[in-house]
Design a protein around this motif. Structure first.
Motif, PDB file in Angstrom:
ATOM      1  N   LEU A 220       0.878  -1.171   0.000  1.00  0.00           N
ATOM      2  CA  LEU A 220       0.000   0.000   0.000  1.00  0.00           C
ATOM      3  C   LEU A 220       0.910   1.213   0.000  1.00  0.00           C
ATOM      4  O   LEU A 220       1.777   1.347   0.869  1.00  0.00           O
ATOM      5  N   TYR A 221       0.730   2.095  -1.013  1.00  0.00           N
ATOM      6  CA  TYR A 221       1.604   3.257  -1.117  1.00  0.00           C
ATOM      7  C   TYR A 221       0.972   4.466  -0.449  1.00  0.00           C
ATOM      8  O   TYR A 221      -0.252   4.532  -0.279  1.00  0.00           O
ATOM      9  N   LYS A 222       1.828   5.408  -0.120  1.00  0.00           N
ATOM     10  CA  LYS A 222       1.349   6.600   0.556  1.00  0.00           C
ATOM     11  C   LYS A 222       0.421   7.386  -0.377  1.00  0.00           C
ATOM     12  O   LYS A 222       0.750   7.599  -1.546  1.00  0.00           O
ATOM     13  N   GLY A 223      -0.730   7.761   0.122  1.00  0.00           N
ATOM     14  CA  GLY A 223      -1.634   8.600  -0.641  1.00  0.00           C
ATOM     15  C   GLY A 223      -2.455   7.897  -1.704  1.00  0.00           C
ATOM     16  O   GLY A 223      -3.054   8.551  -2.543  1.00  0.00           O
ATOM     17  N   GLU A 224      -2.501   6.584  -1.680  1.00  0.00           N
ATOM     18  CA  GLU A 224      -3.301   5.915  -2.710  1.00  0.00           C
ATOM     19  C   GLU A 224      -4.557   5.273  -2.115  1.00  0.00           C
ATOM     20  O   GLU A 224      -4.644   5.031  -0.913  1.00  0.00           O
TER      21      GLU A 224
ATOM     22  N   ASN B 228      -2.687   7.563   9.147  1.00  0.00           N
ATOM     23  CA  ASN B 228      -2.006   7.482   7.853  1.00  0.00           C
ATOM     24  C   ASN B 228      -2.613   6.439   6.934  1.00  0.00           C
ATOM     25  O   ASN B 228      -2.461   6.512   5.727  1.00  0.00           O
ATOM     26  N   VAL B 229      -3.242   5.446   7.558  1.00  0.00           N
ATOM     27  CA  VAL B 229      -3.889   4.394   6.766  1.00  0.00           C
ATOM     28  C   VAL B 229      -5.294   4.176   7.308  1.00  0.00           C
ATOM     29  O   VAL B 229      -5.481   4.051   8.516  1.00  0.00           O
ATOM     30  N   VAL B 230      -6.272   4.182   6.408  1.00  0.00           N
ATOM     31  CA  VAL B 230      -7.640   3.866   6.813  1.00  0.00           C
ATOM     32  C   VAL B 230      -8.074   2.630   6.036  1.00  0.00           C
ATOM     33  O   VAL B 230      -8.010   2.611   4.809  1.00  0.00           O
ATOM     34  N   ILE B 231      -8.478   1.602   6.764  1.00  0.00           N
ATOM     35  CA  ILE B 231      -8.949   0.388   6.107  1.00  0.00           C
ATOM     36  C   ILE B 231     -10.465   0.344   6.244  1.00  0.00           C
ATOM     37  O   ILE B 231     -10.986   0.398   7.360  1.00  0.00           O
TER      38      ILE B 231
ATOM     39  N   ASP C  24     -16.452  11.340  -2.374  1.00  0.00           N
ATOM     40  CA  ASP C  24     -15.788  12.547  -2.857  1.00  0.00           C
ATOM     41  C   ASP C  24     -15.109  13.287  -1.715  1.00  0.00           C
ATOM     42  O   ASP C  24     -13.991  13.771  -1.846  1.00  0.00           O
ATOM     43  N   GLU C  25     -15.810  13.358  -0.586  1.00  0.00           N
ATOM     44  CA  GLU C  25     -15.221  14.023   0.583  1.00  0.00           C
ATOM     45  C   GLU C  25     -13.952  13.299   1.025  1.00  0.00           C
ATOM     46  O   GLU C  25     -12.938  13.919   1.328  1.00  0.00           O
ATOM     47  N   ILE C  26     -14.042  11.976   1.063  1.00  0.00           N
ATOM     48  CA  ILE C  26     -12.874  11.210   1.502  1.00  0.00           C
ATOM     49  C   ILE C  26     -11.722  11.408   0.525  1.00  0.00           C
ATOM     50  O   ILE C  26     -10.578  11.623   0.926  1.00  0.00           O
ATOM     51  N   ILE C  27     -12.032  11.386  -0.761  1.00  0.00           N
ATOM     52  CA  ILE C  27     -10.977  11.552  -1.756  1.00  0.00           C
ATOM     53  C   ILE C  27     -10.338  12.941  -1.644  1.00  0.00           C
ATOM     54  O   ILE C  27      -9.122  13.081  -1.689  1.00  0.00           O
ATOM     55  N   ASN C  28     -11.166  13.944  -1.449  1.00  0.00           N
ATOM     56  CA  ASN C  28     -10.617  15.295  -1.294  1.00  0.00           C
ATOM     57  C   ASN C  28      -9.712  15.406  -0.075  1.00  0.00           C
ATOM     58  O   ASN C  28      -8.611  15.951  -0.141  1.00  0.00           O
ATOM     59  N   LEU C  29     -10.215  14.848   1.008  1.00  0.00           N
ATOM     60  CA  LEU C  29      -9.463  14.890   2.252  1.00  0.00           C
ATOM     61  C   LEU C  29      -8.161  14.115   2.102  1.00  0.00           C
ATOM     62  O   LEU C  29      -7.094  14.522   2.563  1.00  0.00           O
ATOM     63  N   GLN C  30      -8.281  12.999   1.418  1.00  0.00           N
ATOM     64  CA  GLN C  30      -7.146  12.110   1.254  1.00  0.00           C
ATOM     65  C   GLN C  30      -6.084  12.777   0.388  1.00  0.00           C
ATOM     66  O   GLN C  30      -4.890  12.639   0.632  1.00  0.00           O
TER      67      GLN C  30
ATOM     68  N   VAL D 282      -5.742   4.637   1.734  1.00  0.00           N
ATOM     69  CA  VAL D 282      -6.990   3.947   2.030  1.00  0.00           C
ATOM     70  C   VAL D 282      -6.963   2.549   1.414  1.00  0.00           C
ATOM     71  O   VAL D 282      -6.569   2.382   0.259  1.00  0.00           O
ATOM     72  N   ILE D 283      -7.359   1.564   2.212  1.00  0.00           N
ATOM     73  CA  ILE D 283      -7.653   0.249   1.629  1.00  0.00           C
ATOM     74  C   ILE D 283      -9.172   0.134   1.649  1.00  0.00           C
ATOM     75  O   ILE D 283      -9.791   0.223   2.712  1.00  0.00           O
ATOM     76  N   PHE D 284      -9.759  -0.009   0.487  1.00  0.00           N
ATOM     77  CA  PHE D 284     -11.213  -0.013   0.380  1.00  0.00           C
ATOM     78  C   PHE D 284     -11.656  -1.407  -0.064  1.00  0.00           C
ATOM     79  O   PHE D 284     -11.357  -1.840  -1.167  1.00  0.00           O
ATOM     80  N   ILE D 285     -12.335  -2.098   0.842  1.00  0.00           N
ATOM     81  CA  ILE D 285     -12.739  -3.477   0.570  1.00  0.00           C
ATOM     82  C   ILE D 285     -14.214  -3.519   0.211  1.00  0.00           C
ATOM     83  O   ILE D 285     -15.050  -2.991   0.947  1.00  0.00           O
ATOM     84  N   THR D 286     -14.546  -4.133  -0.892  1.00  0.00           N
ATOM     85  CA  THR D 286     -15.961  -4.257  -1.240  1.00  0.00           C
ATOM     86  C   THR D 286     -16.160  -5.336  -2.294  1.00  0.00           C
ATOM     87  O   THR D 286     -15.243  -5.694  -3.019  1.00  0.00           O
ATOM     88  N   HIS D 287     -17.386  -5.880  -2.328  1.00  0.00           N
ATOM     89  CA  HIS D 287     -17.672  -6.816  -3.411  1.00  0.00           C
ATOM     90  C   HIS D 287     -18.190  -6.061  -4.629  1.00  0.00           C
ATOM     91  O   HIS D 287     -18.452  -6.638  -5.664  1.00  0.00           O
ATOM     92  N   ASP D 288     -18.324  -4.743  -4.480  1.00  0.00           N
ATOM     93  CA  ASP D 288     -18.873  -3.942  -5.563  1.00  0.00           C
ATOM     94  C   ASP D 288     -17.730  -3.389  -6.416  1.00  0.00           C
ATOM     95  O   ASP D 288     -17.224  -2.297  -6.183  1.00  0.00           O
ATOM     96  N   ILE D 289     -17.347  -4.148  -7.424  1.00  0.00           N
ATOM     97  CA  ILE D 289     -16.166  -3.756  -8.191  1.00  0.00           C
ATOM     98  C   ILE D 289     -16.436  -2.485  -8.994  1.00  0.00           C
ATOM     99  O   ILE D 289     -15.514  -1.711  -9.284  1.00  0.00           O
ATOM    100  N   SER D 290     -17.700  -2.215  -9.307  1.00  0.00           N
ATOM    101  CA  SER D 290     -17.989  -1.000 -10.084  1.00  0.00           C
ATOM    102  C   SER D 290     -17.621   0.246  -9.282  1.00  0.00           C
ATOM    103  O   SER D 290     -17.182   1.249  -9.827  1.00  0.00           O
ATOM    104  N   LEU D 291     -17.774   0.159  -7.987  1.00  0.00           N
ATOM    105  CA  LEU D 291     -17.398   1.267  -7.121  1.00  0.00           C
ATOM    106  C   LEU D 291     -15.881   1.453  -7.131  1.00  0.00           C
ATOM    107  O   LEU D 291     -15.375   2.573  -7.246  1.00  0.00           O
TER     108      LEU D 291
END
Ligand SMILES: Nc1ncnc2c1ncn2[C@@H]1O[C@H](COP(=O)(O)OP(=O)(O)OP(=O)(O)O)[C@@H](O)[C@H]1O
Ligand SMILES: Nc1ncnc2c1ncn2[C@@H]1O[C@H](COP(=O)(O)OP(=O)(O)OP(=O)(O)O)[C@@H](O)[C@H]1O
Ligand SMILES: [Mg+2]
Ligand SMILES: [Mg+2]
Lengths: 351, 338
Positions: free
Chosen positions: A53-57, A200-203, A221-227, A234-243
């Motif tokens: 996991l890289y910084k800022g991704e 520094n990391v949000v899972i 959008d808020e999270i992305i802006n803040l990030q 961020v590690i974002f886990i979901t079964h919704d690949i479209s997201l």
């Protein structure tokens, strides 16, 4: 056409984040991780998983139910509970000064220090685990005080209100109790909590299952802006690949405890290689299409207690051939030095 | 499989009129979670209830399931008015609920058999002698096979999809006429989601069930319902035939909801473009949720068409030529149309 457009282009070059971040080196590095559940039969829920996991991704992890996503998330934050145990592997976190911490070696006390401030986690279904007897003000205060004992009441309230606003909740929510909130409102509270100490990391494990698309997008959008502003990962886990196709910089696709494909998200969109990845992308139902019976990928994932010599997806794979059943898989990289790999014999010249 | 003929010619099995529910708040006046909602559920039909998080969807379900009392308006089941707190047992036999969280809705200390035997015995659908057969029959109905083996499992030994099937089996055990399903598939992945919805659809046809399908997902609403109602901040802002709502949405909130839904069959370029626009933050994130403070239209703060008249509460106006398609929006007030 013009500078304005060029400026936007400059900003949005989709791989910009990846370039920038890879240069900084990984903030979290997971190596050859194996996690099992003890029982009559041993369930191998996470098998040989390695990733950075890289910084800022924003790193997306996708896969069907039961493929080991939550187990992986618990494992890399050292929060597994019996009957789960780590069989082997490492999860190394880089501190701001560059010195490494082996998360799996931390003791209880060190972990408490580590969580919320360095790495925070939004658990799947955590919205049902909010303390029912205290209002939100108190619950946020507890999180603040655990790591900043001398934070003033005013500052706590102010920060709480700002976080609530970020997830689209009204100010008055601060005085309410969890049972007075709808499912989606509670889920938003949990997201807000994970950002209390700006770690520094949000899972986030399925953080938006209870939200309508409008609010989901607004929050993301808020999270992305803040990030972008604070450059956390961020590690974002979901079964919704479209997201994930919309928000992530890189994507891991899991199947039966393994990562079967890893790539920058744009490459998944343009040329997903694994038949499973293509399968889950194809099974996203179409809003406008003709109404007909809808189906996912036929068949079910394998029993994770069995030893599978070849490819675990073989029984369900439309492209399977002889070798798939019993020849062990290897990571096939798209090109030398590429970040895109797939575990599929179709792309293996040797097979 | 999907019927689209106008429903107003038939009599609804469950009729909801001007349903209003309020919650007391410690500070300030009551929160009106549901404001004068009217709709009907029909035998053999699925009505989808979609809308914003916190708009009152679950409150409607809980009210119709007699878990919360009504503060105004009326509910009738098969023509008979439903009273708060009375005749709950008979009512429960006919109206059943399924909730979102398959993890929380089952008791971890009981087997699947226990979960299903109870309602069967309670509602006289089985006796001590044949209860095992009846449970297995039920499990087969929801396609949990081999039934004999699954009956002996505990909830933690099942997958999320399997648990939700048990919850559905439990709900249909008393042979209900109405099934209220509150986000039954939101926590499940696409494959399992479609399996469960196909199962509900099959039960709807076979058992002539009236289903209220609460979801925040317009895509599944499109494929599994014959009509849709859309909620926003306690109001039903739009209702009509499924295709009318999805293909020709009237209310600006419905339009926003549809525009935000993931679209399939976008070309890679289009998907990439949407994605870069989002990453560039061009899609405005500004959002203010003023909670029920407006006297006029509740969507006014976010509405691109807001105008003077919107500071007064709109009524329901017909959208287009189909008079079953209504929106609570001044845009469709006959005199205001150009
Ligand atoms: N307490 C447990 N005991 C035994 N096996 C378990 C336990 N918890 C999970 N498992 C098994 O481990 C595997 C991975 O489960 P996990 O919850 O990590 O999957 P997931 O990808 O998060 O699924 P979902 O999308 O449904 O959340 C599954 O096969 C599951 O059955
Ligand atoms: N027991 C309660 N006491 C006070 N307020 C409540 C209670 N239950 C719900 N509310 C409020 O009523 C409103 C509607 O809630 P409801 O749960 O019906 O929303 P919903 O449409 O189901 O949302 P979601 O999609 O997030 O589940 C919300 O503002 C919520 O805070
Ligand atoms: Mg999980
Ligand atoms: Mg709800």
């Amino acid at each position: 056409m013009t500078t304005e457009q060029d400026r936007i282009k400059e900003n949005i070059r989709p791989d910009a984040a990846t370039d920038r971040t890879i240069a900084c080196g990984p903030i979290l590095s997971v190596r050859e991780l194996n996690v099992e559940y003890r029982g009559e039969k041993v369930t191998k829920a996470v098998q040989n998983v390695s990733f950075e996991l890289y910084k800022g991704e924003i790193l997306g992890i996708a896969g069907e139910s039961g493929c080991g996503k939550s187990t992986l998330a618990y494992a890399i934050t050292n929060m597994l509970k019996p009957p789960a145990y780590i069989k082997s592997g490492k999860a190394v976190y880089s501190q701001e000064d560059g010195s490494p911490i082996d998360i799996l070696e931390l003791n209880e006390k060190q972990l408490r220090q580590f969580r919320w401030t360095e790495v925070s986690m939004v658990f799947q279904s955590a919205m049902n685990a909010l303390n029912p007897v205290t209002n939100l003000k108190k619950q946020f205060a507890d999180i603040f005080l655990a790591h900043k004992p001398d934070m003033s009441k005013n500052e706590q309230t102010e920060k709480t209100l700002r976080l609530l606003e970020m997830v689209g909740l009204d100010k008055s929510t601060i005085n309410r109790f969890p049972h007075e909130l709808s499912g989606g409102m509670r889920q938003r509270v949990i997201i807000a909590m994970s950002l209390c100490h700006m770690p520094n990391v949000v899972i986030m494990d399925e953080p938006t299952t209870a939200l309508d698309v409008v609010i989901q997008r607004e929050i993301l959008d808020e999270i992305i802006n803040l990030q972008k502003e604070l450059n956390f990962s961020v590690i974002f886990i979901t079964h919704d690949i479209s997201l994930l196709m919309e928000i992530s910089d890189r994507l891991l696709v899991m199947y039966a405890g393994q990562i079967v494909e890893q790539a920058p998200t744009d490459e998944i969109i343009n040329q997903a290689l694994h038949p499973y990845t293509n399968g889950i992308m194809a099974s996203i139902p179409d809003l406008y299409g003709e109404r007909k019976e809808l189906h996912g990928i036929p068949g079910t994932p394998p029993d994770l207690s069995l030893d599978i010599p070849g490819c675990p997806f073989e029984p369900r794979c439309p492209d399977a051939f002889g070798a798939c059943r019993d020849i062990p898989l290897q990571k096939i990289f798209l090109a030398d030095g590429s970040d895109h790999f797939v575990k599929c014999h179709k792309y293996d010249q040797r097979v | 499989m999907h019927t689209t003929e106008a429903q107003n010619s038939e009599i609804p099995l469950m009729e909801v009129k001007d349903l209003t529910v309020e919650f007391k708040q410690r500070h300030g006046r009551n929160l009106r979670a549901v404001n004068k909602a009217s709709f009907g559920l029909y035998a053999g039909k699925t009505l989808a209830l979609v809308g914003e998080s916190g708009s009152g969807k679950s409150t409607i379900v809980k009210t119709l399931g007699k878990l919360i009392k009504i503060d105004g308006g009326s509910v009738a089941l098969a023509g008979k008015p439903v009273k708060n707190y009375r005749h709950t047992f008979e009512y429960r036999q006919q109206v059943q609920l399924v909730f979102q969280d398959p993890f929380a809705s089952l008791n971890p200390v009981h087997t699947v058999f226990h979960h299903l035997a109870r309602p069967l015995l309670l509602h006289g659908k089985a006796d001590k002698k044949n209860v095992r057969d009846k449970v297995e029959e039920l499990l087969e109905k929801v396609k949990l096979t081999p039934a004999a083996e699954l009956a002996n499992k505990y909830p933690h030994e099942l997958s999320g999809g399997q648990r939700q099937r048990v919850a559905i089996a439990r709900a249909i055990a008393p042979n209900p006429k109405v099934l209220l399903a509150d986000e039954p598939v939101s926590m499940l992945d696409v494959s399992i989601r479609l399996e469960i919805l196909n199962l509900l659809d099959e039960l709807r046809q076979k058992e002539n069930l009236a289903i209220l399908y609460v979801t925040h997902d317009l895509t599944t609403a499109r494929h599994f319902s014959s009509s849709i109602i859309v909620m926003h901040k306690g109001d039903i802002v739009e209702s009509g035939d499924t295709d009318a709502i999805v293909l020709a949405p009237g209310h600006p909130y419905t339009q926003l909801l549809l525009n935000s839904s993931p679209k399939k069959n976008l070309t890679k370029e289009e998907l990439g473009k949407e994605r870069s626009e989002r990453l560039a933050g061009k899609v405005s994130a500004a959002m203010k949720q003023s909670l029920y403070t407006n006297k006029g239209c509740n969507f006014i703060d976010r509405c691109p068409y807001a105008k003077e008249v919107c500071t007064a509460a709109p009524g329901y106006f017909t959208v287009g030529s189909d008079n079953t398609h209504k929106a609570k929006c001044w845009l469709y007030e006959p005199n205001s149309r150009q």
